[in-house]
Structure formats: C-alpha cells, structure tokens
Design an enzyme around this catalytic site. Structure first.
Site, PDB file in Angstrom:
ATOM      1  N   ASP A   1       8.088   7.234  -4.354  1.00 18.83           N
ATOM      2  CA  ASP A   1       7.376   8.435  -4.799  1.00 18.83           C
ATOM      3  C   ASP A   1       7.031   9.382  -3.653  1.00 18.83           C
ATOM      4  OD1 ASP A   1       6.085  10.221  -6.381  1.00 18.83           O
ATOM      5  OD2 ASP A   1       4.316   8.998  -6.753  1.00 18.83           O
TER       6      ASP A   1
ATOM      7  N   GLU B   1       1.752  16.205  -1.750  1.00 18.71           N
ATOM      8  CA  GLU B   1       0.879  15.177  -2.325  1.00 18.71           C
ATOM      9  C   GLU B   1       0.589  14.065  -1.321  1.00 18.71           C
ATOM     10  OE1 GLU B   1       2.437  13.460  -5.929  1.00 18.71           O
ATOM     11  OE2 GLU B   1       0.942  11.858  -5.960  1.00 18.71           O
TER      12      GLU B   1
ATOM     13  N   GLU C   1       4.893   6.310 -16.506  1.00 17.46           N
ATOM     14  CA  GLU C   1       3.450   6.490 -16.300  1.00 17.46           C
ATOM     15  C   GLU C   1       2.726   6.838 -17.604  1.00 17.46           C
ATOM     16  OE1 GLU C   1       3.159   9.295 -12.977  1.00 17.46           O
ATOM     17  OE2 GLU C   1       3.174   7.602 -11.610  1.00 17.46           O
TER      18      GLU C   1
ATOM     19  N   ARG D   1      14.295  13.010 -16.220  1.00 15.60           N
ATOM     20  CA  ARG D   1      13.868  12.390 -14.965  1.00 15.60           C
ATOM     21  C   ARG D   1      14.103  10.875 -14.942  1.00 15.60           C
ATOM     22  NH1 ARG D   1       8.355  12.935 -13.466  1.00 15.60           N
ATOM     23  NH2 ARG D   1       8.613  13.756 -11.381  1.00 15.60           N
TER      24      ARG D   1
ATOM     25  N   TRP E   1      -0.293   0.322  -8.275  1.00 16.37           N
ATOM     26  CA  TRP E   1      -1.074   1.524  -7.947  1.00 16.37           C
ATOM     27  C   TRP E   1      -2.061   1.240  -6.814  1.00 16.37           C
ATOM     28  CZ3 TRP E   1      -2.263   3.815 -13.548  1.00 16.37           C
ATOM     29  CH2 TRP E   1      -1.070   4.377 -14.047  1.00 16.37           C
TER      30      TRP E   1
ATOM     31  N   ARG F   1       8.789  -2.037  -7.589  1.00 15.25           N
ATOM     32  CA  ARG F   1       8.885  -0.710  -8.212  1.00 15.25           C
ATOM     33  C   ARG F   1      10.148   0.034  -7.766  1.00 15.25           C
ATOM     34  NH1 ARG F   1       4.152   3.900  -7.560  1.00 15.25           N
ATOM     35  NH2 ARG F   1       5.483   5.693  -7.960  1.00 15.25           N
TER      36      ARG F   1
ATOM     37  N   LYS G   1      14.023  11.596  -7.963  1.00 11.45           N
ATOM     38  CA  LYS G   1      13.263  11.892  -6.738  1.00 11.45           C
ATOM     39  C   LYS G   1      14.074  11.441  -5.530  1.00 11.45           C
ATOM     40  CE  LYS G   1       8.629  11.693  -8.690  1.00 11.45           C
ATOM     41  NZ  LYS G   1       7.235  11.268  -8.559  1.00 11.45           N
TER      42      LYS G   1
HETATM   43  C1  GCV Z   1       3.281  14.507 -12.505  1.00 13.19           C
HETATM   44  C2  GCV Z   1       3.347  10.623  -8.972  1.00 13.19           C
HETATM   45  C3  GCV Z   1       2.203  11.589  -8.937  1.00 13.19           C
HETATM   46  C4  GCV Z   1       1.856  12.077 -10.335  1.00 13.19           C
HETATM   47  C5  GCV Z   1       3.108  12.709 -10.930  1.00 13.19           C
HETATM   48  C6  GCV Z   1       4.218  11.670 -10.937  1.00 13.19           C
HETATM   49  C7  GCV Z   1       5.536  12.222 -11.438  1.00 13.19           C
HETATM   50  O1  GCV Z   1       2.981   9.444  -9.587  1.00 13.19           O
HETATM   51  O2  GCV Z   1       1.092  10.967  -8.336  1.00 13.19           O
HETATM   52  O3  GCV Z   1       0.819  13.011 -10.242  1.00 13.19           O
HETATM   53  O4  GCV Z   1       2.878  13.185 -12.220  1.00 13.19           O
HETATM   54  O5  GCV Z   1       4.436  11.209  -9.632  1.00 13.19           O
HETATM   55  O6  GCV Z   1       6.309  12.649 -10.613  1.00 13.19           O
HETATM   56  O7  GCV Z   1       5.761  12.216 -12.630  1.00 13.19           O
END
Ligand code: GCV
Length: 656
Positions: A330, A358, A257, A290, A491, A301, A325
C-alpha cells in the site's frame, strides 16, 4: 492628496498587482505567466488553446492546424517563415502543443527554429480524487474537496494545470464510493464539473459502489449476473450519458476493505467488471477495476492480489483495465513492484500511483515522488501498461497541495504519464524553473534536495525494506508498537516488522510466505537469498538477523541505526539549503516552505528515535557510538498521538 502620497498609492497598487499576477501564494501553481493580452475566452478545446496563446504567448504569431495522420493528442510545433505552426490530429493535441510552447517561453528555452514532435505514451492519463460528498478528502492534506463548491475560477485553473501537463481524465469521487454518488442530484453536479473541464480536454469519471442497485435502486441484490441488476445499471448509465455525453467510465473498488463487490454474490471480479463493461461499451466507456484486495485471514497481505487476479487473467472484457497499485501492499515509501504486473499477460493493466503523501509525511514533508515512480518503471516496462492513474493531492488550500513542493508531484505525475522516459531530474528542473523563476539560473542544491528527498524519507522512516510501521488510522508518524486489542493484525505494524530477539522483517522467502514465487524466476532467486536480496528490500523479504553482515561490513542493527541517522541529517540539510534561498524566493512561499521543512527535520528525529528505541527493546544492542544518539524518550513517544482524522494534515508533527 500630496504628490508624494499619490506616488506612494500608485506604487502600492502596482506592487499589489505585481504580486497577485505572480501568484506568490502558490495559487497559480507552475503557470505563473504574464498576461500580455486580455482576451475573451473562446469556447471548445481549440478555443482554449487560442485563448491561452493570445493571453500569454509573447513570440512569433502562432497558427493552429488540424491534420490527420498524427497520433491522438500528439502534435508538432514548427517554425515556418516567421510563424509557428502547431499541428495536431485533434483539438486536445493543439492545446497540448500550445502549453508546450508556453513552457518553452517560461523556462527560457529558445523559441525560434522549432521542430518538435510529441505524442503521449498513454492514451489515458488520469487523476483519482478520493473526495467525499461532504467535502472531506480521504488522505487529503490540502483542505476540502475542490468539487464541493466548484467555482468557475478554481475549475478553470484546475483544468489549465492538468491540461498543461497532459492529464486528460479525472475521477471525481473516492473509491470508497458512497452509493449517493449515483443519485440524480450528484450526477447533476458531476455534469456541471464535466462542462467546466471539457474545454481543457478532460473527461470525467466516477467511482461507484458495487451495491448501488440495492442502495440507490432499491433492488434486493447487486448480483452482476441478475437481469434486473443489469437493467438497473443500463438505465443508470443511460442517465449519466444523457447528462455527460463524453463520460469516461467507472472506477471500482470491490471486495476490498469492506467495500461491496461481486464476491458477496458468489461471483468473481471478472463477472462484476465485465457486467459493467458491457453496459458502458455502447457509450465507449471503460471500467477501471482495482486489484487492491487483501483479507484479514491471509498469512501475507502482499500475496493476495496475485492469488485473486491471476486465475482470472484473460477473462476480462476489452474495455476493462485492471488498476494495480505500484507495490503489493500500500503506497509505502519503498516497496518492490506488485508482482501482478509481470505475471498477468492477457489482461490490460494500469498502474495506480499515490500523489497524495499518505505514507510520506503528508503535506508536511518535502518528498519529490518522481524517483519512486521511475524506480517502478525500472522493473515494469511502461509499454506493458495501458494507462497511468494518480491519487490526487489536491484540495481547496490556496496553494492547492498543502505544501508548495507537493505541487511538483502533481506536475511530475502528468509529465510521466505523457512520457515515462523523462528523467526525474528533467522534470524537477522544469518545475523549479516554472515555479521559482526568481531562483534564476537553476539552483543545483535545490535540485539535489528534490532528487534526494524520497530516499531521505525512506531512511528516516523505514529503511532497509521495513514497511507499514505508521501510526494507526491517520498514518502520520511512527507507531511500530501499535497493536490494540481487537484490531485486525494486518492493520497493525507488528504484522509487518515482526521484530523479535532474532531479528526484524517479514519472511517472504520460499520458506516463509512464498511471496517471492510471484516474481519472475530471476527476481525470485535474487529476492529469496538474503545474500543477494537488494539491501533496500531486505526486511521486506527476510526476517533479518540483527547480526547479519551488510555490504558495508556493519551488522544489520548498526546499519539500521546509521540509515535512520543519515535520514535525519539529510532532512536538516534540506532545511539549510532552503534557508540559503531566502534572497531569491518571495517571502510568503519562503516562510511557508521553511515552516514545513522545520517540521520535517523534527519529524525525522521523531521517526529515528521512536523506531530505534523501540526496535532496541528486541535487538538488545547498543546504538553505535559514531552516530547521534536518540534525544527523545521512548515512553513519552509511545504516549504521543496526533489527534487528527484521515482527512487532515497535522499542523505539527512531534512537538514535545
Ligand atoms: C481509499 C489504503 C488507505 C485508504 C484507501 C485504500 C485504497 O488502505 O489507507 O484510505 O481508501 O488504501 O486505496 O482503497
């Protein structure tokens, strides 16, 4: 003053004392203990254990004893000749034993004849704060960062809360790390926080920006194989350890990102991670690197992390842990597990869960997350991982998490990191007893609300494997139509739902993106076939025809409609259950939770109507007769946007 007035004043004072002692504003979290003794704080981790017991323990005298032979942080608690002996190999173990005892007291468990042995499943049980230097919290729904102006009182409570559930590490800043996180001024601040958390057995870690040698150090490169760069990191790390001798290490988001990383210099993730690991090794520090990576040009993705990390399996230094993750996209309400977990065989891995909601209604929806995390562990063996990280849902709101029930997710994270075998129900029961002791005998309806809440959220937001159809940017509410010009396809929701006249869902089969191939053979076959794929992941793995016949006998379209509607009914039921709790819950917490549950019920309707009316423009099928029909208007909902940033919790959801 008349006698009557004096009596009234005394009564008022007593009541004020009572309510603050019981912390009914939520500030005491699950630690609503009666003070039996006011003692001076004794220093050190063992001192904390003694202070906690002297202040709150009401039973037989307790002896704290260090003894070799027990696991690190583990403890035994035994009743012995009218005393209770807590034995542990280290001071942290004594502290965890003390909290165990207090938990027994507070949940009304018998405290005689004790014979308990506990040891943590993971050595590292760590929170990740996504806090920025200016005090905002990315995806934070409970106010500003608690680390902006860390008052001793707040830090003390934070330390107690974490230690009481076994959390022993915290990353203080956002993974989207500002380079200034490593400035001397920021490090001084980190030191002050570390000093305040040390007595609770909590070590401090930092997220770093991979380009720091350029941005902070003024070098021309951050190439991990460049000697000057390595020298810069060595010096920086020495500076950190001088200030924080027990500093834990770095968390790194690299080449993800837009964040910088080793690939910017033609190097691999392993080159970057190993360089930092070498620098940290003499200090016993670690690197959590990460695997949250994806590329705009990638056709799927969900494939990306596997593609980038599998070729590096076995190439990471032994003090690197790859932090992955739970799902491949996500933190969606439901995802399959990330296939990297079963594919990588030679690399230490840890899971990153998101405690902050989130994608699950932020701090407005009651969604108890333990069932989601347990679902993950039903696919990924806990023993295949080294550690567990959770993205914190903590802010400077009086009740810490924005929603009283969101505290349960912080609690559950800690309890599961200590023991992933605990059931969601056991943890919820424990938390409810500690947090709402006035409910007296445990209220089974409220327990069911907690246990059903995650599935309900999936139903009213994105059932049957649908994912990532949230509003752009802040991610609150539905926006399956969101597709502005110039925004990266991955996105926008249409990239994920792919609705058309044929059906709905992302084809990740062998004929599609091939994502199923990243799973072990048996699962690959299961997921690849639309007739065997679990229905709760159907639109994750398949582009499902609208008339596909579901197990219920309904068509996919009809099933989708019913799922959404079921979710709405569940959310309304949660509110009704809570309303019946009024006599048993203090008024402030009752009102605040009721306010949130009303938002949740309205939001559920918003989700159902927005999604069904929008998808109906592709399916061209009627909403089934035997369910409630949308009460909103699609055009109106498409105009509606909540004007908040990604650092805020909306005061309301859909309010038209
Ligand atoms: C910290 C998602 C979230 C972002 C976050 C990212 C990540 O894309 O929307 O806010 O950024 O994950 O885990 O790095």
């Amino acid at each position: 003053m008349t006698m009557k007035r004096i009596l009234i004043s005394v009564l008022v004072l007593l009541m004020a004392g009572w309510s603050s002692a019981y912390g009914e504003d939520g500030s005491c979290l699950w630690l609503r203990l009666d003070t039996v003794n006011t003692t001076a704080m004794i220093t050190g981790v063992k001192g904390t254990a003694m202070t906690e017991l002297q202040t709150y323990w009401q039973g037989d005298p307790v002896v704290l004893k260090r003894q070799k032979g027990l696991a690190k942080d583990g403890y035994t608690i035994k009743s012995l000749n009218g005393k209770i002996v807590i034995t542990a190999a280290n001071d942290a173990g004594l502290l965890y034993g003390a909290y165990h005892l207090l938990r027994l007291q507070e949940t009304g468990e018998p405290c005689d004849m004790l014979d308990i042995k506990e040891e943590p499943f993971y050595d590292l049980r760590i929170l990740n704060h996504w806090d920025n230097p200016n005090g905002t919290v990315e995806r934070g729904f409970a106010g500003k960062s608690i680390f902006l102006n860390p008052t001793p009182e707040r830090m003390r409570m934070y330390g107690r809360a974490n230690a009481s559930v076994g959390i022993n590490g915290t990353v203080l800043n956002n993974v989207n790390a500002k380079p200034e996180a490593l400035s001397t001024e920021s490090l001084q601040k980190a030191k002050e926080i570390a000093d305040q958390l040390r007595p609770y057995g909590i070590r401090v870690y930092l997220s770093i920006n991979f380009a720091s040698p350029i941005k902070v150090g003024g070098l021309t490169t951050a190439d991990p194989l460049n000697d000057e760069v390595v020298g810069w990191w060595k010096e920086k790390v020495n500076e950190i350890y001088k200030l924080i001798p027990d500093f834990g290490g770095f968390l790194v988001k690299a080449n993800s990102e837009g964040e910088p990383g080793p690939q910017d210099f033609g190097r691999t993730h392993a080159d970057g991670a190993n360089m930092l690991a070498d620098v940290l090794r003499p200090h016993k520090g670690i690197v959590m690197w990460r695997a949250f990576v994806y590329a705009p040009q990638s056709p799927d993705r969900a494939n990306q992390a596997y593609l980038e990390f599998m070729p590096l399996d076995g190439q990471f230094a032994d003090n690197v842990i790859i932090q992955i993750k739970n799902g491949p996209v996500d933190f969606q309400p439901r995802e399959p597990y990330s296939p990297l977990f079963t594919a990588m065989q030679k690399t230490p891995m840890m899971v990153e869960f998101q405690i902050t909601q989130e994608y699950l209604g932020a701090a407005n929806h009651l969604v108890y997350l333990a069932p989601m995390w347990k679902e993950f562990f039903s696919f990924v063996k806990p023993a295949s991982l080294r550690a567990m990280a959770g993205v914190a849902n903590i802010g400077d709101d009086t009740n810490w998490c924005g929603h009283h029930f969101a505290q349960a997710n912080w609690y559950a994270f800690g309890r599961l990191a200590w023991n992933p075998e605990l059931t969601s129900k056991e943890i919820a029961e424990e938390w409810l007893k500690l947090t709402f002791s006035t409910l007296d005998t445990l209220n089974s309806q409220l327990l069911s609300v907690m246990l059903d809440s995650r599935e309900a959220c999936v139903s009213y937001m994105m059932p049957l494997g649908i994912h990532h159809i949230f509003a752009g940017s802040h991610h609150y509410g539905p926006e399956p139509w969101y597709n502005p010009r110039g925004v990266r396809a991955d996105w926008t929701p249409p990239y994920y739902h792919r609705a058309d006249s044929v059906g709905l869902g992302f084809d990740r089969t062998m004929q599609g993106s091939g994502n199923v191939r990243q799973y072990p053979d048996e699962l690959c076959r299961l997921y690849n076939d639309i007739n065997t794929c679990p229905e709760n992941l159907l639109a994750w793995f398949h582009h499902v025809p609208w008339d596909h016949r579901m197990k219920s006998g309904r068509t996919f379209w009809d099933e989708l409609c019913h799922k959404y509607d079921d979710g709405v009914h569940e959310a309304r039921h949660f509110l009704a259950v809570w309303d019946a709790m009024q006599p048993y819950v203090d008024s402030q917490r009752f009102d605040e939770v009721q306010h949130k549950l009303r938002i949740q019920a309205r939001d559920a309707e918003w989700w159902r109507d927005a999604c069904l009316l929008y998808f109906q423009t592709f399916s061209h099928r009627p909403i089934p007769q035997d369910m409630e029909h949308p009460v909103h208007n699609l055009n109106e909902m498409m105009q509606f946007r909540i004007p908040i940033t990604m650092y805020e919790n909306p005061e309301y959801g859909y309010n038209k």
